[in-house]
Design an enzyme around this catalytic site. Structure first.
Site, PDB file in Angstrom:
ATOM      1  N   GLU A  72     -26.877  -5.135 -56.083  1.00 32.61           N
ATOM      2  CA  GLU A  72     -27.091  -6.455 -56.697  1.00 32.61           C
ATOM      3  C   GLU A  72     -27.429  -6.194 -58.158  1.00 32.61           C
ATOM      4  O   GLU A  72     -28.529  -5.736 -58.468  1.00 32.61           O
ATOM      5  CB  GLU A  72     -28.254  -7.187 -56.009  1.00 32.61           C
ATOM      6  CG  GLU A  72     -28.066  -7.440 -54.530  1.00 32.61           C
ATOM      7  CD  GLU A  72     -26.969  -8.458 -54.254  1.00 32.61           C
ATOM      8  OE1 GLU A  72     -26.733  -9.329 -55.112  1.00 32.61           O
ATOM      9  OE2 GLU A  72     -26.333  -8.371 -53.196  1.00 32.61           O
ATOM     10  N   CYS A 130     -31.726 -12.437 -62.971  1.00 29.38           N
ATOM     11  CA  CYS A 130     -30.343 -11.935 -62.925  1.00 29.38           C
ATOM     12  C   CYS A 130     -29.362 -13.074 -63.088  1.00 29.38           C
ATOM     13  O   CYS A 130     -28.366 -12.956 -63.787  1.00 29.38           O
ATOM     14  CB  CYS A 130     -30.100 -11.182 -61.622  1.00 29.38           C
ATOM     15  SG  CYS A 130     -30.569 -12.107 -60.144  1.00 29.38           S
TER      16      CYS A 130
HETATM   17  P1  NAD Z   1     -33.033  -0.765 -63.647  1.00 27.08           P
HETATM   18  O1  NAD Z   1     -31.656  -0.534 -63.124  1.00 27.08           O
HETATM   19  O2  NAD Z   1     -33.447  -0.075 -64.878  1.00 27.08           O
HETATM   20  O3  NAD Z   1     -34.116  -0.344 -62.546  1.00 27.08           O
HETATM   21  C1  NAD Z   1     -34.136  -0.894 -61.249  1.00 27.08           C
HETATM   22  C2  NAD Z   1     -34.734   0.106 -60.284  1.00 27.08           C
HETATM   23  O4  NAD Z   1     -33.865   1.236 -60.155  1.00 27.08           O
HETATM   24  C3  NAD Z   1     -36.078   0.675 -60.706  1.00 27.08           C
HETATM   25  O5  NAD Z   1     -36.873   0.796 -59.538  1.00 27.08           O
HETATM   26  C4  NAD Z   1     -35.705   2.035 -61.276  1.00 27.08           C
HETATM   27  O6  NAD Z   1     -36.765   2.969 -61.216  1.00 27.08           O
HETATM   28  C5  NAD Z   1     -34.554   2.443 -60.384  1.00 27.08           C
HETATM   29  N1  NAD Z   1     -33.544   3.349 -60.961  1.00 27.08           N
HETATM   30  C6  NAD Z   1     -33.092   3.380 -62.232  1.00 27.08           C
HETATM   31  N2  NAD Z   1     -32.103   4.294 -62.352  1.00 27.08           N
HETATM   32  C7  NAD Z   1     -31.925   4.835 -61.114  1.00 27.08           C
HETATM   33  C8  NAD Z   1     -31.023   5.832 -60.576  1.00 27.08           C
HETATM   34  N3  NAD Z   1     -30.121   6.438 -61.346  1.00 27.08           N
HETATM   35  N4  NAD Z   1     -31.111   6.122 -59.274  1.00 27.08           N
HETATM   36  C9  NAD Z   1     -31.994   5.492 -58.464  1.00 27.08           C
HETATM   37  N5  NAD Z   1     -32.884   4.551 -58.927  1.00 27.08           N
HETATM   38  C10 NAD Z   1     -32.835   4.228 -60.230  1.00 27.08           C
HETATM   39  O7  NAD Z   1     -33.175  -2.343 -63.758  1.00 27.08           O
HETATM   40  P2  NAD Z   1     -34.419  -3.215 -64.286  1.00 27.08           P
HETATM   41  O8  NAD Z   1     -34.477  -3.091 -65.761  1.00 27.08           O
HETATM   42  O9  NAD Z   1     -35.633  -2.906 -63.481  1.00 27.08           O
HETATM   43  O10 NAD Z   1     -33.953  -4.679 -63.866  1.00 27.08           O
HETATM   44  C11 NAD Z   1     -33.221  -5.532 -64.664  1.00 27.08           C
HETATM   45  C12 NAD Z   1     -31.779  -5.615 -64.197  1.00 27.08           C
HETATM   46  O11 NAD Z   1     -31.721  -5.979 -62.818  1.00 27.08           O
HETATM   47  C13 NAD Z   1     -31.013  -6.698 -64.913  1.00 27.08           C
HETATM   48  O12 NAD Z   1     -29.735  -6.229 -65.260  1.00 27.08           O
HETATM   49  C14 NAD Z   1     -30.901  -7.810 -63.862  1.00 27.08           C
HETATM   50  O13 NAD Z   1     -29.803  -8.686 -64.056  1.00 27.08           O
HETATM   51  C15 NAD Z   1     -30.773  -7.013 -62.624  1.00 27.08           C
HETATM   52  N6  NAD Z   1     -31.108  -7.819 -61.454  1.00 27.08           N
HETATM   53  C16 NAD Z   1     -30.121  -8.179 -60.583  1.00 27.08           C
HETATM   54  C17 NAD Z   1     -30.416  -9.001 -59.491  1.00 27.08           C
HETATM   55  C18 NAD Z   1     -29.347  -9.435 -58.528  1.00 27.08           C
HETATM   56  O14 NAD Z   1     -29.684  -9.942 -57.462  1.00 27.08           O
HETATM   57  N7  NAD Z   1     -28.082  -9.282 -58.833  1.00 27.08           N
HETATM   58  C19 NAD Z   1     -31.726  -9.432 -59.297  1.00 27.08           C
HETATM   59  C20 NAD Z   1     -32.709  -9.041 -60.189  1.00 27.08           C
HETATM   60  C21 NAD Z   1     -32.395  -8.223 -61.273  1.00 27.08           C
END
Ligand code: NAD
Length: 466
Positions: free
Chosen positions: A238, A272
């Protein structure tokens, strides 16, 4: 300190990291940093718990119902943690927690279907839905509790066990959720650990994991998809969005302006599925732009714990820097600021709600996900052109159409290439509606009956009657 939950036990981290309150711009707590050995324990506990948890449905329903009650009973406590670590107003944080309770309640009531696809002569074929095993669940910082609850609820309803990691920016409410769920689920069914991106990477690589459920950025989603491939781990992603809202020429601008405003600026734009590009027909452009500008000018921005605040800060320092960068780029690209455009407040990560206009579609504020309180308004004269511009992106999370005639908007809905289309609303979410992204905004769905099925694999059982 709030602890991790591994095998039903309270686990303190030998190491810790700082958690910042974005309204203060200062550290206010610390969280355990999960070590490699603790990750191993969590994976082992989830693997062991799966042996029993997979078989009986009744205990799963009961535990989910009880989880809903416990979470709702702690809505204020969890909400305060969310406000402090994430920034949103307390009212909205408590609403998020109650929404999380709703996810548990909804999952408790879901049926896991068994289909009979052939039943003739002596042969009967049934299609069963079996759980995968251990689910690695990884969540972002914008809606920590409801993201965690949605994943846990569907995963365990289907008979899986979970190792969950929240964002390092917002670990506290999720860890506390894990503590509360210790009372409800057998040891090992739900494990909550905390740490940074490296811990997430180790989770994806771990051989015990059979299913990955990730919510976060597109960049991380791509890495995770690639990292899951060598072991063919099933993956639901997501990811980010750049939602377009398209306002047709027959709306009442004053009536829809507040709904559009909150569709864009809810949680300071850090949703998001927030409106991130607003296409407005030229006939209604000026009155709508004026109404949105006035709302942005008068909305009360402040610490989410202050009951007077309607919007909190940007949640993290890197995100604040990103918003500043995109706003600077938009100015350089010739955009005109109607309101906002700069940081506010003497401390914390506050940014004034900002409305831009006259930007080209290639400006980064239009073409990229800003995930912050800065909205570009874009004019159009021909609705076909607006739809084409809305679709001309790799994002495909959601979008909305606004019209005085619901039927007129409905007739256009299938032409938007995105997972959710709202009509005369944006950001209205119910647990029964499957949510997922087209194109780069994701793979698979969460929520609804379809979201539950994502945590199951098909088993066709063919019986020959003797
Ligand atoms: P992010 O991708 O930086 O981090 C999300 C999570 O992933 C964190 O727990 C982080 O520690 C972990 N992570 C990061 N890189 C990783 C890797 N290579 N392997 C495994 N885990 C990893 O995102 P963020 O900044 O926390 O969130 C914002 C983003 O999330 C925005 O782009 C937003 O649109 C999206 N989002 C999407 C939805 C949806 O339902 N589509 C909902 C909420 C947020």
């Amino acid at each position: 300190m709030i602890s991790m939950t591994i095998d039903g036990r309270k686990i303190a981290g030998a190491d810790t990291y700082d958690v910042v309150n974005p309204a203060l711009g200062a550290v206010f707590a610390s969280a355990p940093d999960c070590r490699e050995a603790q990750l191993e324990e969590a994976m082992a506990a989830a693997s062991t718990a799966f042996r029993n948890w997979r078989s009986e449905e009744a205990p799963r329903r009961e535990a989910l119902t009880r989880a809903a009650e416990i979470v709702a009973a702690h809505a204020d406590e969890l909400g305060r943690l969310v406000t402090q670590e994430q920034g949103k107003t307390l009212v909205n944080a408590v609403r998020e927690v109650n929404g999380a309770a709703g996810r548990f309640r909804y999952a408790a009531g879901l049926e896991i279907p068994t289909d009979i696809v052939h039943d003739r002569d002596a042969l009967r074929v049934e299609v069963w839905r079996r759980p995968y095993g251990v689910v690695a669940a990884i969540t972002p910082w914008n809606y920590p509790v409801i993201s965690a609850a949605g994943k846990i609820a569907a995963a365990v309803r289907a008979g899986n066990t979970v190792v969950l990691k929240p964002s390092p920016f917002t670990p506290l409410a999720t860890l506390r959720l894990g503590e509360l769920l210790r009372e409800v689920f057998p040891p090992g069914v739900i494990n909550v650990i905390s740490g940074g991106d490296e811990l997430g990477k180790a989770m994806i690589k771990h051989p015990a994991v059979r299913k990955v459920s990730f919510t976060g950025s597109i960049d991380a989603g791509k890495h995770i998809f690639a990292a899951a491939a060598p072991d063919l781990k099933r993956t639901t992603l997501e990811l980010g969005g750049n939602d377009a809202a398209i306002v047709l020429d027959d709306v009442d601008p004053a009536a829809i302006a507040p709904r559009l405003f909150w569709g864009a600026f809810q949680n300071s734009g850090q949703v998001c599925s927030a409106i991130k590009r607003l296409y407005v027909h030229e006939r209604v452009y000026e009155p709508l732009a004026a109404a949105l500008t006035e709302l942005a000018r008068t909305v009360r921005v402040g610490d989410g714990l202050d009951p007077a605040s309607e919007l909190g800060p940007v949640s993290t320092e890197p995100q604040l820097r990103r918003v500043e960068e995109l706003v600077a780029d938009a100015k350089a690209a010739g955009g005109r600021i109607r309101v906002g455009g700069a940081r506010t407040g003497s401390r914390g990560y506050f940014f004034a709600p900002t409305v831009f206009e006259d930007l080209p579609d290639h400006a980064r504020l239009v073409s990229e996900e800003q995930f912050g309180p800065a909205l570009p308004l874009l004019r159009f004269t021909d609705v076909d052109d607006a739809i084409e511009r809305a679709n001309a992106t790799q994002y495909g999370l959601s979008g909305s159409l606004w019209s005085g005639s619901t039927e007129r908007a409905r007739a256009l809905a299938s032409r938007l290439d995105c997972g959710t289309v709202w009509i005369n609303q944006h950001l209205v979410v119910v647990p029964a509606a499957p949510t997922g992204g087209h194109k780069w905004s994701g793979i698979g769905v969460e929520n609804g009956a379809e979201g539950l099925l994502e945590f199951t694999q098909v088993q066709a059982v063919s019986l020959l009657r003797s």
